[in-house]
Design a protein around this motif. Structure first.
Motif, PDB file in Angstrom:
ATOM      1  N   THR A   1      30.690 -10.916  24.500  1.00 62.05           N
ATOM      2  CA  THR A   1      31.320 -10.306  23.332  1.00 62.05           C
ATOM      3  C   THR A   1      30.420 -10.261  22.115  1.00 62.05           C
ATOM      4  N   THR A   2      29.708 -11.362  21.875  1.00 63.26           N
ATOM      5  CA  THR A   2      28.947 -11.502  20.642  1.00 63.26           C
ATOM      6  C   THR A   2      27.452 -11.339  20.894  1.00 63.26           C
TER       7      THR A   2
ATOM      8  N   ASP B   1      28.598  -8.985  10.836  1.00 61.34           N
ATOM      9  CA  ASP B   1      28.148  -9.101  12.227  1.00 61.34           C
ATOM     10  C   ASP B   1      27.514  -7.794  12.686  1.00 61.34           C
ATOM     11  N   VAL B   2      28.158  -6.693  12.330  1.00 61.08           N
ATOM     12  CA  VAL B   2      27.619  -5.374  12.676  1.00 61.08           C
ATOM     13  C   VAL B   2      26.304  -5.132  11.944  1.00 61.08           C
TER      14      VAL B   2
ATOM     15  N   HIS C   1      41.744 -14.228  19.848  1.00 60.24           N
ATOM     16  CA  HIS C   1      41.489 -12.836  19.486  1.00 60.24           C
ATOM     17  C   HIS C   1      41.664 -11.906  20.688  1.00 60.24           C
ATOM     18  N   VAL C   2      42.353 -10.807  20.450  1.00 67.91           N
ATOM     19  CA  VAL C   2      42.489  -9.751  21.453  1.00 67.91           C
ATOM     20  C   VAL C   2      42.238  -8.425  20.748  1.00 67.91           C
TER      21      VAL C   2
ATOM     22  N   TRP D   1      34.025  -5.169  18.749  1.00 64.00           N
ATOM     23  CA  TRP D   1      33.909  -6.062  19.900  1.00 64.00           C
ATOM     24  C   TRP D   1      34.274  -5.374  21.200  1.00 64.00           C
ATOM     25  N   PRO D   2      33.514  -5.647  22.269  1.00 60.07           N
ATOM     26  CA  PRO D   2      32.258  -6.402  22.298  1.00 60.07           C
ATOM     27  C   PRO D   2      31.170  -5.646  21.548  1.00 60.07           C
ATOM     28  N   ILE D   3      30.347  -6.379  20.845  1.00 62.12           N
ATOM     29  CA  ILE D   3      29.449  -5.742  19.882  1.00 62.12           C
ATOM     30  C   ILE D   3      28.380  -4.881  20.539  1.00 62.12           C
TER      31      ILE D   3
END
Length: 602
Positions: A53-54, A215-216, A170-171, A187-189
């Motif tokens: 995901t990250t 994060d982006v 988180h969903v 997400w996923p990034i």
């Protein structure tokens, strides 16, 4: 002996298992087995820390000293890791510190190791642990007669148990439209990364300018250029050849960036640090409500005055003690002091104060105390009437999420380097995405006062973070259909206020029962012990929901890893009290606050 089931294996579940093991002598007489269901193939990480995901460049936004401790602290665990692992995470073994913030991949590995340690501890405990990776629970059916729950997974798999704890975390179900360059979440990034050997040689837009947006920013910037340190220690950004037109525009209604990391005197929050249970209940009005202004006057002003004195802010110390100083006055004053015409230049000013605070161990007491007080209010929020919940969401939460939020200093340095390179911009105003399905780009309407414009983006990413659920998107619809899960309804104290809102765009969220008015907030109804509440207002003590996106109606400031630990600790303490007293679970607010009082580290 009962069969328990836990849905999800992330941090909330890890802390839940820890608390269960802490009381193993009592709970092993009650629990036969615990089945852990995880939709991912990796157990013990959680979505924000999962490599699926990250990204390596996404920081965890929490230091080791702020993490509720498990078998070993995060910093000490890192020190035990081989150099090859640390190098892969970009961590210098000689500089590991409990005050430092590290990337999410490293934190995910830590959580997984702690999960595995706890599971091993259970091997000789008398409680059987069953693990079900790659098993997504898609529905839950409850039988009131047998008091059992049936968990339904893909491929028609069914599991029956006596008690269920929902800790799904988180969903991200938001719909993407890649043809238009629109993504409902980051997400996923990896889905927003350029294809191999290509670049996003255009402007990328984000809805939101909070930690998720960063994060982006962090992940995309490092794939389109390089951050370099100059001889004088400054950070600069240089684009790769072919990515010269890459740029990010962040849309924020208020034009705010989160404020920066600060040193804390006591990094772990406590519910009763600045107030006590008896004083809270003595502060209730004649109708039994805890009014938010009463909370501010009785509990916040004195604590804030002490904090301002420590911070050398005599004007604010005096002001918060004045008789007519309201919660709104405090929020407006401190927002004004941290509101800048240019958010990036404001961050540059804040950076010096932040570095002084962290590097020289100088706490910013007023921010820490504000966070403490709101954390305490969160765990008493069901005592507030609907009008105060609405005020909290509208006025207090934006202040908390921007001024009190703590972006790591390295993240701030990257933002400033991008800003100085002309690679990032902030646009304030209300941004709304228009229909994108039939366009090769995303159109965004930006309204700021009377002015309005339409912008077009080749890529646009909604970075507002996880939105609260409502009954329509609650993941276990049989519980909704059968009336075992209902909306989070909070009573108004003033019928006049409720009637005023009934004539507004909020009218659909207000219901009248007998002579009382209630507001339907996002999230589901739970009691103070996190049992779901059915359509008759009765608690179902065989199903507990501690997923923050599900319970945000009654827990508006319940977020982060410290709240994961506290919430799961409260839940286990409720069970233990029931077993010790040989009584049914009693989870009304007065009984639950006895748990807060007895274990002030929650």
């Amino acid at each position: 002996m009962k069969k328990y089931a836990v849905i999800g294996s992330g941090p909330t579940s890890i802390y839940l298992l820890k608390h269960i093991f802490d009381y193993i002598g009592i709970l092993k007489k009650e629990i036969h087995s615990i089945s852990i269901f995880e939709k991912c193939d990796i157990l013990g990480m959680g979505m924000p820390y999962n490599p699926h995901t990250t990204d390596l460049y996404n920081l965890s936004n929490i230091s080791s000293e702020e993490l509720p401790e498990l078998d070993i602290s995060f910093a000490n665990w890192l020190k035990k890791q081989p150099k090859s692992k640390l190098n892969a995470w970009g961590i210098d073994k000689e500089k590991i510190s409990k005050k430092e913030v590290y990337n999410r991949l490293a934190l995910g590995q830590y959580f997984q190791s702690q999960y595995q340690t706890i599971i091993k501890k259970f091997s000789n405990s008398g409680i059987i642990i069953k693990e079900f990776p790659k098993t997504q629970i898609i529905d839950i059916q409850y039988n009131r007669t047998t008091e059992t729950a049936t968990l339904i997974a893909h491929k028609n798999l069914e599991f029956t148990c006596d008690k269920v704890i929902i800790a799904t975390g988180h969903v991200w179900n938001e719909e993407d439209h890649p043809a238009a360059g629109y993504y409902g979440s980051p997400w996923p990034i990896k889905k927003v990364f350029p294809k191999p050997n290509t670049f996003h040689n255009f402007t990328v837009g984000t809805l939101g300018a909070s930690l998720s947006a960063f994060d982006v920013v962090s992940s995309l910037a490092r794939r389109h250029g390089e951050f370099k340190e100059t001889n004088n220690g400054a950070l600069i950004f240089e684009s790769f050849k072919g990515a010269e037109k890459f740029k990010i525009v962040m849309h924020s209604e208020n034009g705010w960036l989160p404020h920066l990391q600060y040193e804390q005197e006591k990094p772990i929050r406590e519910i009763y640090r600045h107030l006590n249970r008896e004083a809270v209940f003595n502060a209730l009005d004649a109708a039994g409500f805890l009014r938010i202004e009463t909370f501010f006057h009785k509990f916040c002003r004195k604590a804030l005055a002490v904090a301002f004195k420590k911070d050398g802010m005599p004007t604010m110390e005096k002001k918060v003690l004045e008789g007519d100083c309201s919660f709104s006055d405090f929020v407006e004053d401190m927002t004004e002091k941290h509101e800048f015409e240019n958010a990036f230049e404001g961050m540059r000013m804040e950076m010096e104060k932040s570095k002084q605070s962290v590097q020289h161990n100088k706490p910013i007491h007023w921010k820490e105390v504000t966070d403490d007080l709101m954390y305490a209010l969160n765990f008493h929020a069901e005592l507030m009437p609907a009008e105060d919940h609405l005020y909290f969401h509208k006025k207090i939460m934006p202040f908390l999420m921007n001024v009190i939020a703590a972006m790591p200093i390295p993240s701030g340095n990257l933002l400033l380097a991008l800003y100085d390179a002309g690679k990032i911009e902030m646009i304030s105003g209300h941004a709304e995405v228009l229909e994108t399905k039939n366009d090769p780009y995303t159109k965004v309407t930006v309204s700021n006062g009377d002015a309005q414009e339409i912008l077009k983006y080749d890529m646009f990413i909604d970075c507002r973070g996880q939105q609260p659920i409502n009954l329509k998107n609650y993941p276990f619809q049989s519980l909704v259909k059968d009336g075992f899960v209902t909306s989070s309804q909070i009573k108004f104290e003033s019928t006049t206020k409720a009637k005023q809102l009934m004539g507004s765009d909020k009218s659909h969220t207000i219901v009248k029962k007998k002579n009382n008015f209630y507001y339907n907030f996002d999230g589901i109804a739970i009691d103070s012990g996190y049992s779901i509440m059915d359509s008759h207002g009765e608690a179902i003590h065989n199903i507990h929901d501690i997923s923050f996106t599900h319970i945000t109606g009654l827990r508006p400031y319940s977020y982060g890893l410290q709240a994961c630990e506290a919430t799961s600790g409260i839940l286990v303490s409720v069970w233990v009290k029931s077993i010790e007293n040989n009584t049914e679970i009693n989870a009304n607010m007065e009984n639950i606050t006895e748990i807060y009082k007895e274990d002030i580290n929650l």
